[in-house]
Motif scaffolding. Structure first.
Motif, PDB file in Angstrom:
ATOM      1  N   TYR A 171      -3.703   2.286   3.886  1.00 30.86           N
ATOM      2  CA  TYR A 171      -3.555   0.851   3.637  1.00 30.86           C
ATOM      3  C   TYR A 171      -2.594   0.595   2.473  1.00 30.86           C
ATOM      4  O   TYR A 171      -1.712  -0.277   2.548  1.00 30.86           O
ATOM      5  N   LEU A 172      -2.767   1.372   1.394  1.00 34.76           N
ATOM      6  CA  LEU A 172      -1.879   1.198   0.241  1.00 34.76           C
ATOM      7  C   LEU A 172      -0.437   1.548   0.577  1.00 34.76           C
ATOM      8  O   LEU A 172       0.494   0.928   0.057  1.00 34.76           O
ATOM      9  N   GLU A 173      -0.246   2.539   1.442  1.00 30.43           N
ATOM     10  CA  GLU A 173       1.115   2.893   1.837  1.00 30.43           C
ATOM     11  C   GLU A 173       1.760   1.741   2.592  1.00 30.43           C
ATOM     12  O   GLU A 173       2.947   1.431   2.398  1.00 30.43           O
ATOM     13  N   ARG A 174       0.991   1.067   3.426  1.00 27.35           N
ATOM     14  CA  ARG A 174       1.545  -0.095   4.139  1.00 27.35           C
ATOM     15  C   ARG A 174       1.870  -1.220   3.150  1.00 27.35           C
ATOM     16  O   ARG A 174       2.882  -1.929   3.316  1.00 27.35           O
ATOM     17  N   LEU A 175       1.021  -1.376   2.133  1.00 24.35           N
ATOM     18  CA  LEU A 175       1.312  -2.383   1.114  1.00 24.35           C
ATOM     19  C   LEU A 175       2.587  -2.052   0.339  1.00 24.35           C
ATOM     20  O   LEU A 175       3.365  -2.944  -0.011  1.00 24.35           O
ATOM     21  N   ARG A 176       2.796  -0.752   0.066  1.00 21.04           N
ATOM     22  CA  ARG A 176       4.020  -0.348  -0.648  1.00 21.04           C
ATOM     23  C   ARG A 176       5.266  -0.662   0.180  1.00 21.04           C
ATOM     24  O   ARG A 176       6.282  -1.122  -0.352  1.00 21.04           O
ATOM     25  N   GLN A 177       5.198  -0.366   1.462  1.00 16.87           N
ATOM     26  CA  GLN A 177       6.317  -0.692   2.329  1.00 16.87           C
ATOM     27  C   GLN A 177       6.561  -2.204   2.341  1.00 16.87           C
ATOM     28  O   GLN A 177       7.711  -2.668   2.349  1.00 16.87           O
ATOM     29  N   GLN A 178       5.478  -2.950   2.322  1.00 15.71           N
ATOM     30  CA  GLN A 178       5.577  -4.404   2.281  1.00 15.71           C
ATOM     31  C   GLN A 178       6.214  -4.870   0.980  1.00 15.71           C
ATOM     32  O   GLN A 178       7.055  -5.785   0.959  1.00 15.71           O
ATOM     33  N   GLN A 179       5.849  -4.201  -0.129  1.00 17.66           N
ATOM     34  CA  GLN A 179       6.402  -4.559  -1.436  1.00 17.66           C
ATOM     35  C   GLN A 179       7.891  -4.240  -1.506  1.00 17.66           C
ATOM     36  O   GLN A 179       8.676  -4.993  -2.092  1.00 17.66           O
ATOM     37  N   ILE A 180       8.276  -3.105  -0.904  1.00 17.80           N
ATOM     38  CA  ILE A 180       9.703  -2.746  -0.865  1.00 17.80           C
ATOM     39  C   ILE A 180      10.488  -3.802  -0.098  1.00 17.80           C
ATOM     40  O   ILE A 180      11.591  -4.200  -0.488  1.00 17.80           O
ATOM     41  N   TYR A 181       9.900  -4.269   1.009  1.00 17.15           N
ATOM     42  CA  TYR A 181      10.571  -5.304   1.798  1.00 17.15           C
ATOM     43  C   TYR A 181      10.755  -6.572   0.953  1.00 17.15           C
ATOM     44  O   TYR A 181      11.836  -7.194   0.962  1.00 17.15           O
ATOM     45  N   LEU A 182       9.721  -6.973   0.235  1.00 19.74           N
ATOM     46  CA  LEU A 182       9.829  -8.179  -0.600  1.00 19.74           C
ATOM     47  C   LEU A 182      10.883  -8.016  -1.687  1.00 19.74           C
ATOM     48  O   LEU A 182      11.600  -8.952  -2.025  1.00 19.74           O
ATOM     49  N   ARG A 183      10.971  -6.792  -2.216  1.00 25.17           N
ATOM     50  CA  ARG A 183      11.920  -6.546  -3.294  1.00 25.17           C
ATOM     51  C   ARG A 183      13.361  -6.603  -2.792  1.00 25.17           C
ATOM     52  O   ARG A 183      14.261  -7.125  -3.464  1.00 25.17           O
ATOM     53  N   ASP A 184      13.595  -6.075  -1.603  1.00 25.15           N
ATOM     54  CA  ASP A 184      14.967  -5.945  -1.095  1.00 25.15           C
ATOM     55  C   ASP A 184      15.400  -7.109  -0.208  1.00 25.15           C
ATOM     56  O   ASP A 184      16.595  -7.277   0.036  1.00 25.15           O
ATOM     57  N   HIS A 185      14.422  -7.851   0.304  1.00 21.31           N
ATOM     58  CA  HIS A 185      14.773  -8.894   1.272  1.00 21.31           C
ATOM     59  C   HIS A 185      15.348 -10.125   0.565  1.00 21.31           C
ATOM     60  O   HIS A 185      14.852 -10.557  -0.467  1.00 21.31           O
TER      61      HIS A 185
ATOM     62  N   TYR B  60     -10.535  -5.308   1.992  1.00 24.93           N
ATOM     63  CA  TYR B  60     -11.158  -6.630   2.104  1.00 24.93           C
ATOM     64  C   TYR B  60     -10.897  -7.444   0.841  1.00 24.93           C
ATOM     65  O   TYR B  60     -10.574  -8.629   0.897  1.00 24.93           O
ATOM     66  N   ARG B  61     -11.052  -6.803  -0.319  1.00 28.04           N
ATOM     67  CA  ARG B  61     -10.844  -7.529  -1.572  1.00 28.04           C
ATOM     68  C   ARG B  61      -9.370  -7.881  -1.781  1.00 28.04           C
ATOM     69  O   ARG B  61      -9.043  -8.910  -2.340  1.00 28.04           O
ATOM     70  N   ASP B  62      -8.486  -7.009  -1.341  1.00 26.03           N
ATOM     71  CA  ASP B  62      -7.051  -7.274  -1.485  1.00 26.03           C
ATOM     72  C   ASP B  62      -6.595  -8.331  -0.482  1.00 26.03           C
ATOM     73  O   ASP B  62      -6.030  -9.351  -0.862  1.00 26.03           O
ATOM     74  N   ALA B  63      -6.820  -8.067   0.790  1.00 21.84           N
ATOM     75  CA  ALA B  63      -6.569  -9.033   1.881  1.00 21.84           C
ATOM     76  C   ALA B  63      -5.133  -9.531   1.916  1.00 21.84           C
ATOM     77  O   ALA B  63      -4.874 -10.676   2.285  1.00 21.84           O
ATOM     78  N   ASN B  64      -4.173  -8.664   1.548  1.00 19.67           N
ATOM     79  CA  ASN B  64      -2.773  -9.109   1.501  1.00 19.67           C
ATOM     80  C   ASN B  64      -1.878  -8.399   2.510  1.00 19.67           C
ATOM     81  O   ASN B  64      -0.672  -8.679   2.549  1.00 19.67           O
ATOM     82  N   TYR B  65      -2.454  -7.475   3.294  1.00 17.98           N
ATOM     83  CA  TYR B  65      -1.594  -6.771   4.231  1.00 17.98           C
ATOM     84  C   TYR B  65      -1.051  -7.750   5.265  1.00 17.98           C
ATOM     85  O   TYR B  65      -1.779  -8.530   5.871  1.00 17.98           O
ATOM     86  N   GLY B  66       0.257  -7.698   5.484  1.00 21.43           N
ATOM     87  CA  GLY B  66       0.913  -8.600   6.425  1.00 21.43           C
ATOM     88  C   GLY B  66       1.438  -9.868   5.789  1.00 21.43           C
ATOM     89  O   GLY B  66       2.197 -10.617   6.426  1.00 21.43           O
ATOM     90  N   TYR B  67       1.048 -10.120   4.541  1.00 22.80           N
ATOM     91  CA  TYR B  67       1.496 -11.351   3.876  1.00 22.80           C
ATOM     92  C   TYR B  67       2.764 -11.064   3.089  1.00 22.80           C
ATOM     93  O   TYR B  67       2.807 -10.152   2.262  1.00 22.80           O
ATOM     94  N   ASN B  68       3.786 -11.853   3.337  1.00 21.19           N
ATOM     95  CA  ASN B  68       5.058 -11.641   2.648  1.00 21.19           C
ATOM     96  C   ASN B  68       5.357 -12.711   1.609  1.00 21.19           C
ATOM     97  O   ASN B  68       6.455 -12.753   1.036  1.00 21.19           O
ATOM     98  N   GLY B  69       4.387 -13.589   1.374  1.00 21.34           N
ATOM     99  CA  GLY B  69       4.578 -14.613   0.359  1.00 21.34           C
ATOM    100  C   GLY B  69       5.136 -15.921   0.889  1.00 21.34           C
ATOM    101  O   GLY B  69       5.307 -16.865   0.112  1.00 21.34           O
ATOM    102  N   TYR B  70       5.397 -16.001   2.183  1.00 18.21           N
ATOM    103  CA  TYR B  70       6.054 -17.180   2.753  1.00 18.21           C
ATOM    104  C   TYR B  70       5.134 -17.937   3.708  1.00 18.21           C
ATOM    105  O   TYR B  70       4.184 -17.379   4.284  1.00 18.21           O
TER     106      TYR B  70
END
Length: 343
Positions: A196-210, A279-289
């Motif tokens: 799960y954390l690895e997917r979040l990291r990939q998501q964070q990289i996308y937010l950083r570079d997008h 469950y507590r994080d609940a941010n997977y898939g969310y890109n901030g938009y």
């Protein structure tokens, strides 16, 4: 007559005198023999004692030799047993290592297949959404003003900045939770969290570079077409926000199912879906938009709770399994979101 007697006496005296040294010699000879016999007897006794001592020494030496041989055999036997145990331990370690590598390759393969399926699903959803966007654009009868559009863009930029800060803060909490799982020996749940954390990291990289194109994104000028109730309050959103909330429920169910299955594999009975970091994080898939993070978290958790129950109980009350791809049922998603058309 008298002369004869005297002569006999004289002769007897002479003979006695001559015999006396012989008697003395005989007596001395007899005494020497006795002493020789005594010495011989003493020597025999000494020899017998020496022989007995030698025999005792030999028996003791033989006994010590047998004891030494017994100790050597015991030490050899113990060494052989230890070598056998070491060999068995090595074989067990090798088997465990091979099993772990096999499971790791299987998980990596499953992860790769899941990523490919998700990619295909995302492409299909994008194609479908493009068609729906075209329909929605045709159906929309009004467009936000330039002022409203700029206001929405400013709000969105603030949300994205806050979300990036939130992701950085969550890394410490994730490490602490991972360490707690290892202490509890919940290895299946630990592996799920790492994935799960690895997917979040990939998501964070996308937010950083997008680089987001605010001016040309239709979300920022499309008027709301749905309303939904959360916590007793009504909110409005357009098709793009609604799509993001559907994604929150869908991803929440998928991650919840994996978390529940991990706790079932660990035979963990001390927690619940609320104990999961995902469950507590609940941010997977969310890109901030498109939607507020609070809304996304809420609907992600609604899907997660139902997915966890299905995964932990090995059933499909709220969803289905399509070749390892867990998805929530459409009617359950509709019940959770409760979208109402504004037009």
């Amino acid at each position: 007559m008298k002369s004869d007697i005297v002569d006999r006496i004289v002769i007897a005296l002479v003979v006695g005198t001559l015999a006396l040294p012989g008697l003395v010699l005989a007596a001395e000879g007899q005494q020497g023999v006795q002493e020789e016999q005594k010495r011989a007897k003493d020597e025999k006794q000494q020899q017998r004692k020496d022989q007995q001592q030698l025999e005792r020494t030999q028996r003791k030496s033989e006994q010590e030799q047998k004891q030494q041989e017994h100790r050597v055999q015991q030490e050899r036997k113990q060494q052989e047993q230890k070598q056998k145990q070491d060999q068995q331990q090595l074989e067990r370690s090798q088997r465990e290592s091979e099993q772990y590598q096999k499971e790791l390759r299987a998980r990596q393969q499953q992860q790769q297949e899941r990523i490919e399926r998700q990619s295909q699903q995302i492409q299909q959803e994008r194609a479908q959404q493009q068609r729906q966007d075209q329909i929605q654009q045709q159906r929309q009868q009004q467009r936000l003003s330039q002022q409203q559009q700029q206001q929405r863009i400013r709000e969105q930029q603030q949300l994205v900045a806050q979300y990036r800060q939130h992701l950085e803060q969550e890394e410490r909490l994730a490490r602490e939770h991972a360490a707690r799982l290892q202490q509890q020996k919940r290895m299946a749940q630990y592996r799920f969290q790492e994935e799960y954390l690895e997917r979040l990291r990939q998501q964070q990289i996308y937010l950083r570079d997008h680089r987001f194109d605010y001016d040309n994104d239709p979300y920022f000028y499309s008027a709301p077409i749905y309303r939904y109730n959360r916590g007793g309050k009504y909110y409005q959103t357009n098709e793009y926000g609604a799509r993001t909330l559907r994604q929150a429920v869908r991803y929440g169910y998928e991650e919840g199912f994996r978390a529940g299955k991990a706790d079932r594999d660990d035979r963990w009975r001390g927690g619940s879906y609320k104990d999961s970091y995902a469950y507590r994080d609940a941010n997977y898939g969310y890109n901030g938009y498109y939607v507020n993070r609070t809304d996304y978290n809420h609907y992600f958790r609604e899907g997660f709770r139902r997915g966890y129950e299905d995964g932990y109980n090995s059933r499909y009350r709220y969803g289905r399994n399509d070749n390892g791809n867990y998805s929530i049922l459409d009617n359950i998603m509709s019940q959770i979101l409760g979208f109402q058309n504004l037009r």
